[in-house]
Design an enzyme around this catalytic site. Structure first.
Site, PDB file in Angstrom:
ATOM      1  N   ILE A  63     -69.844  80.437 -42.175  1.00 12.35           N
ATOM      2  CA  ILE A  63     -70.780  80.254 -41.056  1.00 12.35           C
ATOM      3  C   ILE A  63     -71.009  78.761 -40.823  1.00 12.35           C
ATOM      4  CG2 ILE A  63     -73.120  80.748 -40.221  1.00 12.35           C
ATOM      5  CD1 ILE A  63     -73.394  82.659 -42.635  1.00 12.35           C
ATOM      6  N   CYS A  64     -71.104  78.380 -39.556  1.00  5.82           N
ATOM      7  CA  CYS A  64     -71.680  77.078 -39.215  1.00  5.82           C
ATOM      8  C   CYS A  64     -72.481  77.283 -37.938  1.00  5.82           C
ATOM      9  CB  CYS A  64     -70.608  76.001 -39.067  1.00  5.82           C
ATOM     10  SG  CYS A  64     -69.553  76.238 -37.648  1.00  5.82           S
ATOM     11  N   ARG A  65     -72.684  76.214 -37.156  1.00 12.22           N
ATOM     12  CA  ARG A  65     -73.518  76.402 -35.966  1.00 12.22           C
ATOM     13  C   ARG A  65     -72.758  77.157 -34.868  1.00 12.22           C
ATOM     14  NH1 ARG A  65     -74.635  73.435 -31.364  1.00 12.22           N
ATOM     15  NH2 ARG A  65     -76.655  73.971 -30.454  1.00 12.22           N
TER      16      ARG A  65
ATOM     17  N   GLY B 168     -69.008  77.605 -35.044  1.00 11.05           N
ATOM     18  CA  GLY B 168     -67.717  78.121 -35.490  1.00 11.05           C
ATOM     19  C   GLY B 168     -66.710  77.016 -35.759  1.00 11.05           C
TER      20      GLY B 168
ATOM     21  N   MET C  12     -73.943  80.455 -35.844  1.00 13.32           N
ATOM     22  CA  MET C  12     -75.361  80.760 -35.646  1.00 13.32           C
ATOM     23  C   MET C  12     -75.696  80.942 -34.163  1.00 13.32           C
ATOM     24  SD  MET C  12     -76.423  81.092 -38.631  1.00 13.32           S
ATOM     25  CE  MET C  12     -78.147  81.400 -38.298  1.00 13.32           C
TER      26      MET C  12
END
Ligand code: FAD
Length: 562
Positions: free
Chosen positions: A525-527, A529, A553
């Site tokens: 996961i990141c903000r 992708g 996210m």
């Protein structure tokens, strides 16, 4: 050759003009029962909102122009009330005198459009309840706003000090694009607006997460949106205002009600002529717009069309397809071999400075058809280079075939650049392009307009990466089945975090690989992708079974509503 065209707006007027350009000899009669031909019904909500101030601006062409420029016998206030396919005649009624005449035809074109859905609900004919389909409809709404009820009389033009402005309340029944456009335009006129939608989302051609995104955005701009509730009836109060009651038992006071419940193909004449009607209640036509009677063509909102992506018959009431079908009918009448390719439902709606657009198949449709050969990606590229002022993120969802990468559909929401991206994708879908073609698309770029890697290229690169196995993907609905690895910075977690996710910021990942399991899928996961992709590439090359959680996210926020 005598050609009679029934309906003088989008389809009818286009057909008449095109036919004349191709055939100077044809005798063309175009009849329109309303007072105007070729008017811009798409502009009606903006006329109500005063964005288009003058009614005359909506009138694109008139009878006189059709007579003088196109030598078309154009008659407004003239209704076709019967067809005899055996005698090849149409019965016409002069709307003002009631006089009936009979006209012979060699070829007949039906472009009668669609009628607004108007269910027989209690109180639906009360004053203050309007539909928005024609110029007179918009005029009536404007007049009602300006002087419709004694309570509101003159308030629009009130010029003195007003310490307490009376609340003007509008209820819009139906959360489709016309309903939402009307909602925004009524807010422009000072109304407090509630939109009531029976489905579980607004703009049903969107997938639910995008519907929710739009609903939240409308809420931020002060529109009250009620979903999952149908209108049960209308009542008038002692002060002349209205109450809209719903199936759930709720009631909403209103000074004005707009009915925007969708449209139904107008097949009255077609049925009289014994022409085949399709499974969705529209006139059945072939690719050349012939009906089941070879001398009768039909175009526009009244016909059923093939969905370009799924091949299903469908009803799509849009101006672009109506105009294209009308040109094709004219071509075929003039002896050309033109064919309609089907409709993708490409649409856009402007809402409070943002745009919502879509084209092709959505996931709901593919699931309904049991089609599992598709993948989807969520991405959030900037509308143009991030370093150039004014860049805005575009939330994009792109759907494509898993087996060959062919594009199937796309949806986008944003405050800048949505139109051209969905426009590009619509054309790509029509040309049968794949995500690999998007990677290679050469598009306009300088910082105010785009990025060297345009959102279209970016979508192609992400999707192609998924298909090539460079970027194994997973989605939020199954993300927690794996080991959740969050590669954002610690500060970002303070804003929002996912329970049970292990945080290793991207910059520390290579040094901390021994903290990760080798016997489980790792879902990264990141903000948005992007960092998750980089992390996934690192992990894959170190032998881990890593997957990017699509859209990070930002997707979590729309897929997991609070
Ligand atoms: P119409 O343009 O509706 O024309 C049909 C005409 O036939 C009518 O004027 C009717 O009076 C006449 N008629 C019917 N029966 C008879 C008869 N028996 N005799 C004589 N005349 C008859 N589409 C988009 O793509 N983008 C938009 O932004 C958009 N906005 C819209 C906003 C509003 C408020 C509305 C109402 C529609 C909008 N549309 C939009 C849809 C688009 O306007 C229609 O898809 C398009 O006009 C259909 O063309 P048509 O020729 O089939 O029907």
């Amino acid at each position: 050759m005598k050609v009679i065209i029934v309906g003088g707006v989008a389809g009818g007027a286009s057909c008449a003009a095109r036919l004349r350009r191709l055939d100077e000899q044809a005798e063309i009669l175009m009849v329109e029962r309303g007072p105007y031909v070729s008017y811009a019904n798409c502009g009606l909500p903006y006329h109500v909102g005063n964005v288009i101030e003058h009614e005359s601006d909506l009138l694109v062409a008139n009878e006189e122009l059709f007579r003088r420029h196109f030598a078309v016998d154009c008659r407004t206030g003239c209704e076709a009330i019967g067809i005899s396919p055996q005698d090849k005649t149409v019965e016409l009624r002069d709307v003002s005198t009631g006089e009936v005449s009979t006209e012979p035809y060699d070829t007949l074109v039906l472009s009668p459009g669609a009628a607004s859905v108007r269910p027989p609900l209690p109180g639906i004919d009360l004053p203050g309840i309007f539909q928005v389909r024609t110029v007179p409809d918009a005029r009536e709404i404007r007049e009602w706003i300006e002087r419709g009820s004694s309570f509101l009389a003159g308030m629009e033009k009130y010029s003195g000090f007003q310490t307490v402005r009376p609340a003007m309340r509008a209820v819009v029944v139906g959360g489709g694009f016309i309903g939402l456009e009307m909602g925004e335009n009524l807010m422009r006129r000072g109304f407090d607006v509630t939109v009531i939608e029976m489905a579980d989302q607004v703009l049903t051609p969107l997938d639910p997460e995008y519907g929710r995104l739009v609903q939240d955005f409308l809420g931020l701009h002060g529109v009250h949106v009620v979903v999952n509730d149908g209108v049960a009836g209308f009542a008038q109060s002692d002060d002349d205002s209205l109450t809209v009651s719903t199936q759930s038992g709720a009631s909403y006071p209103a000074d004005l009600v707009i009915l925007a419940l969708g449209v139904r193909p107008d097949t009255t004449l077609a049925k009289m002529a014994g022409i085949e009607i399709g499974e969705h209640g529209g006139i059945r036509v072939d690719e050349q717009m012939h009906t089941s009677d070879p001398d009768i063509f039909a175009v526009g909102d009244a016909v059923e069309v093939r969905d370009f992506v799924t091949g299903e018959w469908s009803l799509i009431a849009l101006a672009g397809p109506a105009n294209r079908q009308a040109r094709i009918a004219a071509d075929v009448i003039a002896g050309r071999d033109s064919r309609f390719r089907g409709t993708q439902g490409t649409s856009i709606v402007e809402l409070f400075g943002a745009a919502v657009a879509w084209t092709g198949a959505n996931e709901k449709t593919l699931n309904r058809l049991g089609d599992t050969d598709y993948e989807k990606i969520y991405l959030y590229p900037n509308s143009h280079a991030g370093y150039y002022p004014g860049a805005k993120p575009i939330a994009m969802k792109v759907i494509f075939r898993k087996s060959d990468g062919r594009l199937l559909g796309a949806q986008a929401v944003g405050e800048d650049g949505v139109d051209k991206r969905i426009g590009d994708l619509a054309l790509a879908i029509q040309l049968g392009a794949t995500v690999y073609d998007l990677e290679e698309a050469e598009l306009c770029y300088s910082p105010p307009f785009g990025s060297a890697k345009d959102p279209i290229n970016f979508a192609g690169m992400v999707a192609a990466g998924v298909l090539r196995g460079d970027m194994p993907l997973c989605h939020w609905d199954s993300a927690s089945d794996g080991f959740l690895l969050d590669v954002r910075e610690k500060a970002e977690l303070a804003v929002e975090h996912v329970p049970k996710a292990v945080n290793i910021p991207m910059g520390e990942l290579r040094a901390r690989l021994d903290e990760l399991p080798r016997d489980r899928e790792i879902h990264v996961i990141c903000r948005s992708g992007q960092r998750a992709y980089t992390a996934t590439r690192v992990l894959l090359q170190h032998g881990f079974d890593a997957h990017v959680v699509s859209g990070g996210m930002l997707s979590h926020a729309i897929l997991s509503p609070s």
